[in-house]
Design an enzyme around this catalytic site. Structure first.
Site, short mmCIF file in Angstrom:
data_model
loop_
_atom_site.label_atom_id
_atom_site.label_comp_id
_atom_site.label_asym_id
_atom_site.label_seq_id
_atom_site.Cartn_x
_atom_site.Cartn_y
_atom_site.Cartn_z
N MET A 127 -4.73 -6.60 -6.56
CA MET A 127 -4.17 -7.78 -7.58
C MET A 127 -5.47 -8.75 -8.02
O MET A 127 -5.18 -9.82 -8.33
CB MET A 127 -3.10 -8.45 -6.83
N LYS A 128 -6.42 -8.11 -7.88
CA LYS A 128 -7.84 -9.08 -8.42
C LYS A 128 -8.26 -8.41 -9.69
O LYS A 128 -8.34 -7.22 -9.75
CB LYS A 128 -9.13 -9.01 -7.31
N ILE A 129 -8.60 -9.38 -10.32
CA ILE A 129 -9.03 -8.94 -11.83
C ILE A 129 -10.58 -8.42 -11.51
O ILE A 129 -11.37 -9.28 -11.30
CB ILE A 129 -9.12 -9.94 -12.87
N LEU A 130 -11.04 -7.17 -11.95
CA LEU A 130 -12.32 -6.77 -11.57
C LEU A 130 -13.23 -7.30 -13.24
O LEU A 130 -12.67 -7.17 -13.96
CB LEU A 130 -12.51 -5.21 -11.73
N ASN A 163 -6.49 2.97 -12.47
CA ASN A 163 -5.29 2.15 -11.67
C ASN A 163 -3.94 2.79 -12.25
O ASN A 163 -3.76 3.43 -13.25
CB ASN A 163 -5.49 0.61 -12.85
N HIS A 223 -0.13 1.03 -13.15
CA HIS A 223 0.63 -0.31 -13.45
C HIS A 223 2.01 0.00 -13.74
O HIS A 223 2.41 1.19 -14.38
CB HIS A 223 -0.09 -0.79 -14.97
N ASN A 272 1.44 3.17 -2.70
CA ASN A 272 0.67 4.14 -3.21
C ASN A 272 -0.46 4.88 -2.77
O ASN A 272 -0.57 6.05 -2.67
CB ASN A 272 0.38 3.71 -4.71
N GLY A 291 0.59 -1.22 -0.16
CA GLY A 291 0.18 0.00 0.00
C GLY A 291 0.85 1.11 0.32
O GLY A 291 0.56 2.30 0.57
C1 GAR Z 1 2.66 -1.25 -7.46
O1 GAR Z 1 3.93 -1.11 -8.31
C2 GAR Z 1 1.63 -1.05 -8.49
O2 GAR Z 1 1.90 -0.44 -9.70
C3 GAR Z 1 1.61 -2.42 -8.86
O3 GAR Z 1 1.44 -3.13 -7.67
C4 GAR Z 1 2.46 -2.50 -6.83
C5 GAR Z 1 1.75 -2.17 -5.58
O4 GAR Z 1 2.85 -1.67 -4.76
N1 GAR Z 1 0.19 -2.80 -9.61
C6 GAR Z 1 0.03 -3.76 -10.53
O5 GAR Z 1 0.90 -4.41 -10.85
C7 GAR Z 1 -1.15 -3.89 -11.51
N2 GAR Z 1 -1.15 -4.88 -12.41
P1 GAR Z 1 2.08 -0.85 -3.47
O6 GAR Z 1 1.05 -1.74 -2.73
O7 GAR Z 1 3.30 -0.47 -2.36
O8 GAR Z 1 1.56 0.68 -3.75
#
Ligand code: GAR
Length: 199
Positions: free
Chosen positions: A91-94, A108, A110, A16, A14
């Site tokens: 990380m779940k696909i909606l 989102n 990425h 971000n 978490g």
């Molecule tokens: C982030 O790097 C985000 O971009 C990625 O998960 C990480 C979460 O980090 N998301 C994906 O890969 C979506 N396909 P965080 O929990 O420290 O924010």
């Protein structure tokens, strides 16, 4: 004009979410947090969110199945009059049904230059492909995975002396800046009308 209400969905650390939540608390990002939600009861980010005073919710995919878990998310969104759903390492696909229920309202981040390297391991996949560049993408979520109208993108060079860890660190640093900046701009450009709020 109303302050938009946002829900942030996470699955793990978490980081971000933390940046976005703090920016809201410091009024740098003009939005109110309705809740921080997770499919993972042990997500570290839930503790961080609670420590910062945000309401938290858990959605039980394993116990209840995807359909019921998504129904619980949708109910929470509607109950709390949330305007934007912010995915931050969720990380779940909606399902397409869920996405259709909130058109253009799910955002989102990425860790790659979409459409390159979609999926759960965007950083590692670019690294293993020996790409010389990768990056970060912020986008509106549509019915395909890691896909939809791009709001912001920033390229990051993979340096000869990078390790996967140093690359990850640089990508996260860019994510933390670009997600916040993009949301500030997007909310300003797409204000929530009185009609929408009172629906
Ligand atoms: C982030 O790097 C985000 O971009 C990625 O998960 C990480 C979460 O980090 N998301 C994906 O890969 C979506 N396909 P965080 O929990 O420290 O924010």
């Amino acid at each position: 004009m109303y302050l938009p209400r946002i829900a942030i969905l996470i699955s793990g650390k978490g980081s971000n979410m933390e940046v976005i939540l703090k920016a809201c608390l410091e009024s740098e990002l003009p939005a109110d947090i309705s809740f921080v939600g997770s499919d993972n009861i042990n997500a570290k980010g839930l503790e961080t969110a609670a420590a910062l005073g945000a309401p938290t919710r858990v959605f039980f995919y394993k116990r209840d199945g995807r359909k019921a878990a998504e129904e619980a998310i949708a109910s929470a969104i509607e109950e709390t009059k949330t305007d934007w759903i912010i995915l931050a390492g969720f990380m779940k696909i909606l399902s397409p049904d869920f996405v259709r229920r909130f058109p253009e309202k799910i955002i989102n981040i990425h860790p790659a230059m979409l459409p390159l390297f979609p999926g759960a391991h965007g950083i590692r996949d670019a690294w293993e492909a020996r790409a010389d560049h990768t990056g970060v993408t912020v986008h509106i979520v549509d019915e395909e995975v890691d896909h939809g109208r791009i709001l912001a993108q920033e390229e990051i060079e993979i340096l000869p002396d990078d390790t996967l860890e140093t690359l990850e660190e640089r990508i996260h640093r860019v994510e933390h800046r670009i997600y916040k900046e993009t949301l500030i701009k997007h909310f300003l450009e797409n204000p929530i009308s009185i009609e929408e709020r009172e629906e």
